[in-house]
Design a protein around this motif. Structure first.
Motif, PDB file in Angstrom:
ATOM      1  N   ALA B 472     -11.414 -23.670  25.535  1.00 58.83           N
ATOM      2  CA  ALA B 472     -10.706 -23.984  24.278  1.00 58.83           C
ATOM      3  C   ALA B 472     -11.623 -23.860  23.065  1.00 58.83           C
ATOM      4  CB  ALA B 472     -10.125 -25.398  24.353  1.00 58.83           C
ATOM      5  N   GLY B 473     -12.901 -23.693  23.312  1.00 56.84           N
ATOM      6  CA  GLY B 473     -13.854 -23.512  22.207  1.00 56.84           C
ATOM      7  C   GLY B 473     -13.968 -24.718  21.293  1.00 56.84           C
ATOM      8  N   VAL B 474     -13.888 -25.920  21.875  1.00 61.20           N
ATOM      9  CA  VAL B 474     -13.908 -27.122  21.020  1.00 61.20           C
ATOM     10  C   VAL B 474     -15.324 -27.633  20.739  1.00 61.20           C
ATOM     11  CG1 VAL B 474     -11.597 -27.905  21.674  1.00 61.20           C
ATOM     12  CG2 VAL B 474     -13.589 -28.716  22.974  1.00 61.20           C
ATOM     13  N   LEU B 475     -16.272 -27.301  21.633  1.00 62.68           N
ATOM     14  CA  LEU B 475     -17.592 -27.909  21.484  1.00 62.68           C
ATOM     15  C   LEU B 475     -18.425 -27.208  20.402  1.00 62.68           C
ATOM     16  CD1 LEU B 475     -18.790 -28.990  25.047  1.00 62.68           C
ATOM     17  CD2 LEU B 475     -18.665 -30.408  22.997  1.00 62.68           C
ATOM     18  N   ASN B 476     -18.738 -27.960  19.366  1.00 65.01           N
ATOM     19  CA  ASN B 476     -19.609 -27.540  18.265  1.00 65.01           C
ATOM     20  C   ASN B 476     -19.398 -26.079  17.855  1.00 65.01           C
ATOM     21  OD1 ASN B 476     -21.440 -27.974  16.250  1.00 65.01           O
ATOM     22  ND2 ASN B 476     -23.244 -28.092  17.569  1.00 65.01           N
ATOM     23  N   PRO B 477     -18.201 -25.721  17.415  1.00 62.17           N
ATOM     24  CA  PRO B 477     -17.936 -24.319  17.069  1.00 62.17           C
ATOM     25  C   PRO B 477     -18.821 -23.836  15.920  1.00 62.17           C
ATOM     26  CG  PRO B 477     -16.132 -25.767  16.369  1.00 62.17           C
ATOM     27  CD  PRO B 477     -17.049 -26.595  17.207  1.00 62.17           C
ATOM     28  N   GLY B 478     -19.037 -22.528  15.916  1.00 63.69           N
ATOM     29  CA  GLY B 478     -19.818 -21.928  14.832  1.00 63.69           C
ATOM     30  C   GLY B 478     -21.291 -21.810  15.123  1.00 63.69           C
ATOM     31  N   ARG B 479     -21.710 -22.199  16.321  1.00 59.68           N
ATOM     32  CA  ARG B 479     -23.135 -22.033  16.676  1.00 59.68           C
ATOM     33  C   ARG B 479     -23.319 -20.714  17.405  1.00 59.68           C
ATOM     34  NH1 ARG B 479     -24.245 -25.114  12.875  1.00 59.68           N
ATOM     35  NH2 ARG B 479     -22.875 -26.915  12.937  1.00 59.68           N
ATOM     36  N   TRP B 480     -24.551 -20.274  17.461  1.00 55.35           N
ATOM     37  CA  TRP B 480     -24.861 -18.975  18.050  1.00 55.35           C
ATOM     38  C   TRP B 480     -23.839 -17.943  17.570  1.00 55.35           C
ATOM     39  CZ3 TRP B 480     -29.455 -17.791  19.456  1.00 55.35           C
ATOM     40  CH2 TRP B 480     -30.297 -18.752  19.964  1.00 55.35           C
ATOM     41  N   VAL B 481     -23.191 -17.250  18.483  1.00 55.66           N
ATOM     42  CA  VAL B 481     -22.256 -16.202  18.039  1.00 55.66           C
ATOM     43  C   VAL B 481     -20.816 -16.690  18.144  1.00 55.66           C
ATOM     44  CG1 VAL B 481     -23.830 -14.350  18.689  1.00 55.66           C
ATOM     45  CG2 VAL B 481     -22.194 -15.209  20.366  1.00 55.66           C
ATOM     46  N   PHE B 482     -20.642 -17.974  18.346  1.00 52.51           N
ATOM     47  CA  PHE B 482     -19.298 -18.475  18.630  1.00 52.51           C
ATOM     48  C   PHE B 482     -18.522 -18.728  17.347  1.00 52.51           C
ATOM     49  CE2 PHE B 482     -22.047 -20.416  22.074  1.00 52.51           C
ATOM     50  CZ  PHE B 482     -21.953 -19.302  22.885  1.00 52.51           C
ATOM     51  N   ASP B 483     -17.224 -18.518  17.438  1.00 49.06           N
ATOM     52  CA  ASP B 483     -16.354 -18.659  16.261  1.00 49.06           C
ATOM     53  C   ASP B 483     -16.340 -20.081  15.737  1.00 49.06           C
ATOM     54  OD1 ASP B 483     -15.644 -16.049  16.282  1.00 49.06           O
ATOM     55  OD2 ASP B 483     -13.766 -16.339  17.380  1.00 49.06           O
ATOM     56  N   ALA B 484     -16.114 -20.164  14.419  1.00 50.37           N
ATOM     57  CA  ALA B 484     -15.927 -21.476  13.795  1.00 50.37           C
ATOM     58  C   ALA B 484     -14.524 -21.525  13.206  1.00 50.37           C
ATOM     59  CB  ALA B 484     -16.957 -21.676  12.714  1.00 50.37           C
ATOM     60  N   ARG B 485     -13.568 -21.066  13.971  1.00 53.49           N
ATOM     61  CA  ARG B 485     -12.198 -20.940  13.452  1.00 53.49           C
ATOM     62  C   ARG B 485     -11.750 -22.228  12.770  1.00 53.49           C
ATOM     63  NH1 ARG B 485     -11.716 -19.065  18.691  1.00 53.49           N
ATOM     64  NH2 ARG B 485     -10.884 -21.072  19.295  1.00 53.49           N
TER      65      ARG B 485
END
Lengths: 133, 485
Positions: B472-485
């Protein structure tokens, strides 16, 4: 003089131009002038002395109610002491000044008697902590 | 992924049901400290902060985040100087500082079991009081910050020359995944004492340097080291950058020290109260070399001191100026302000307590062979922009690699300074990268800046692992290359 001089200021001629040794010297002087007897002794003097520690040169200008620290050797110096930090720390820890001088690790130029009032700076354990008076 | 405003009350109500109403912060004044850190990076308020009271509360909070599609940002003291806990997409801050128990200390096997909120000072006090035969490695972080946070972000300590960056000290982890599943790594996976990660698959690596994007570590088994009877901390003053770093490298190779670090001259002056030193007398040393050495046996200890001095003498014989040793206890006699360097953990107040309040750095790991030219280049960049060229270096793991960290203080309330320091950091990162250094505690702006240098296979695997453990991408989004939607 001891009764008159209540406060003696230790300051840098240019606060943006102080060496590491200059900072440490300023701290030692601030401790020294917290002692009324040392303060009175220093307040009586009006001359400049140079201190060169490990290549870092500072001029102490004894100016009555203030001691001004200049970076480098500035103006007419009554006396100059040259040494290195290792020797200075050794003397401060109770080592012999004379032995350091005989070993060539401490050099004196000019009138050595003019350095005598500054010698308590080399025994920091006898100085009051800064802020004491 | 931002939570619609009309659902925020529901989120707060559900969090209060899990943790208790007194443990959920919702007022803006209470949320404000969680919106930012020391750095120049933009602030962002979370929707709620939950101060976790037990490890058992973590799984239901993660489940709530997944259910509502709300980010969950694990946070401790929020002093990582990389903006890593700023909730850039809002959501829940999972404040783990309350999980602060030292659960076990095993003297003979030399490890301890700690929760994430345990601080450096707590470890020091606990070991001194109850286990004087043991010592730990301490970072330059403030004493009231988290040990485990540092370990999970691969920080460094005063024993890193001997034992490596701090993730190397992790033996086993207990982690809560976004699915609610708890996993144990290292020897704990077999239910055995947490003495080692070997010979297990290094699944602990899934949670180290991932910046809280894969799971929430609630417990760790961590190495501690034997306390040795004799120890000395001293300085050498290196007249030139080149001399100083060759000296540190020589000592690292000779395996004589626990710690060998180099601080450039402004840091010495800042310690003594000069706020922004940018002037150096030609006679002043460029680098203060900081050495720590120890031994249990007195003869070995003295032999080490003599060997260190012999290394220094070789440099002097080659015409280099290298002054020392200057034992710290003697320097403290002359100037008690040095006392703050006398024992770990230490609070470097000149970095933290200044009128502008801003502290930022580009901290990197890389080849020690490139130190001299990298430090020189970074020096120039900092002076060009009017900053003191404050650089910290440290040899790591036998000198196999080293730290290169450029520190800048600034006024957070002055937009012009914020912009200048951000530009400086970009320049420093470019320079350091060019010399082979990799930023640690990696802020997102660094990832974006060097994204095209990342191996595509690495990125693909990174994203695949992330999808696997946090679909679900809930953990600390926006780090490394992960989205910060």
């Amino acid at each position: 003089v001891q009764a008159i001089i209540q406060v003696m200021i230790v300051r840098a001629a240019d606060p943006d131009r102080q060496t590491l040794a200059g900072h440490m010297l300023a701290h030692l002087l601030a401790r020294a002038v917290a002692d009324p007897r040392l303060r009175a002794s220093l307040a009586r003097r009006r001359y400049r002395a140079g201190l060169v520690v490990s290549g870092m040169a500072t001029t102490l200008e004894l100016a009555g109610d203030a001691i001004v620290l200049h970076d480098g050797l500035v103006g007419r110096l009554a006396a100059t002491l040259r040494t290195d930090l290792v020797t200075l720390l050794g003397v401060a820890a109770g080592g012999s000044l004379v032995r350091a001088w005989l070993a060539g690790r401490l050099g004196v130029g000019g009138n050595p008697f003019r350095l005598l009032p500054l010698l308590p700076l080399l025994s920091p354990s006898r100085l009051p902590e800064q802020g004491a008076s | 992924m931002m939570l619609p405003a009309d659902r925020v009350p529901l989120l707060r109500e559900r969090l209060a049901a899990i943790a208790g109403p007194g443990r959920v912060l919702v007022d803006e004044a209470a949320l404000r400290p969680y919106a930012e850190d020391y750095t120049e990076l933009p602030a962002r308020l979370p929707d709620a902060v939950v101060k976790v009271a037990s490890a058992e509360q973590v799984a239901p909070i993660l489940a709530l985040g997944v259910e509502l599609g709300v980010p969950v940002v694990p946070a401790l003291a929020r002093s990582n100087v990389g903006g890593l806990c700023i909730p850039i997409a809002g959501g829940i801050i999972l404040d783990l500082l309350g999980l602060d128990r030292i659960l076990e200390v095993h003297e003979d096997d030399r490890y301890m079991v700690i929760e994430p909120g345990v601080t450096w000072q707590q470890v020091k006090d606990h070991l001194d009081a109850h286990h004087p035969r043991l010592r730990f490695g301490y970072s330059l972080s403030p004493p009231d910050t988290s040990v485990l946070g540092n370990l999970l972000m691969d920080g460094l300590s005063n024993l890193s020359l001997r034992w490596g960056s701090m993730s190397d000290w992790i033996n086993a982890l207990e982690v809560v995944l976004p699915s609610g599943r708890t996993v144990r790594t290292g020897a704990w996976a077999w239910g055995q004492p947490g003495v080692t990660t070997a010979p297990m698959p290094r699944l602990d690596g899934l949670f180290v340097n991932w910046h809280g994007t894969t799971g929430v570590v609630v417990k760790a088994a961590v190495e501690v080291q034997a306390q040795l009877a004799h120890r000395r901390r001293c300085f050498y003053l290196g007249s030139r950058i080149e001399t100083s770093f060759r000296f540190i490298n020589a000592l690292a190779r000779a395996d004589l020290c626990d710690d060998a670090a180099g601080l450039t001259w402004p840091l010495g002056k800042m310690l003594l109260g000069e706020p922004r030193p940018t002037w150096r007398s030609p006679g002043e040393p460029e680098v203060i070399v900081f050495l720590d050495s120890s031994a249990d046996d007195e003869e070995v200890f003295h032999a080490k001191q003599r060997a260190i001095e012999r290394v220094a003498t070789r440099f002097r014989d080659d015409g280099e100026r290298l002054e020392g040793p200057l034992p710290l206890e003697q320097i403290v006699e002359i100037d008690p302000r040095f006392r703050k360097l006398a024992d770990w953990p230490m609070r470097l107040d000149f970095l933290l307590d200044h009128p502008g309040g801003g502290l930022t750095w580009v901290g990197t790991y890389g080849p020690t062979s490139r130190w001299p030219e990298a430090v020189r280049a970074c020096h120039e960049l900092m002076l060009e922009r009017g900053f003191p060229p404050a650089v910290v270096t440290r040899a790591m793991r036998g000198g196999h690699f080293g730290v290169l960290r450029m520190i800048a203080l600034f006024d957070r309330k002055d937009p012009a300074q914020v912009e200048t320091v951000a530009a400086l950091n970009r320049d420093l990162a470019d320079a350091a990268f060019g010399f082979g250094y990799i930023p640690y505690k990696t802020p997102r702006w660094v990832v974006d800046r060097f994204r095209d240098r990342l191996d595509p296979g690495f990125v693909e695997l990174l994203e695949g692992v992330k999808r696997l453990v946090d679909p679900a991408g809930v953990l600390n989004p926006g780090r490394w290359v992960f989205d910060a939607r």
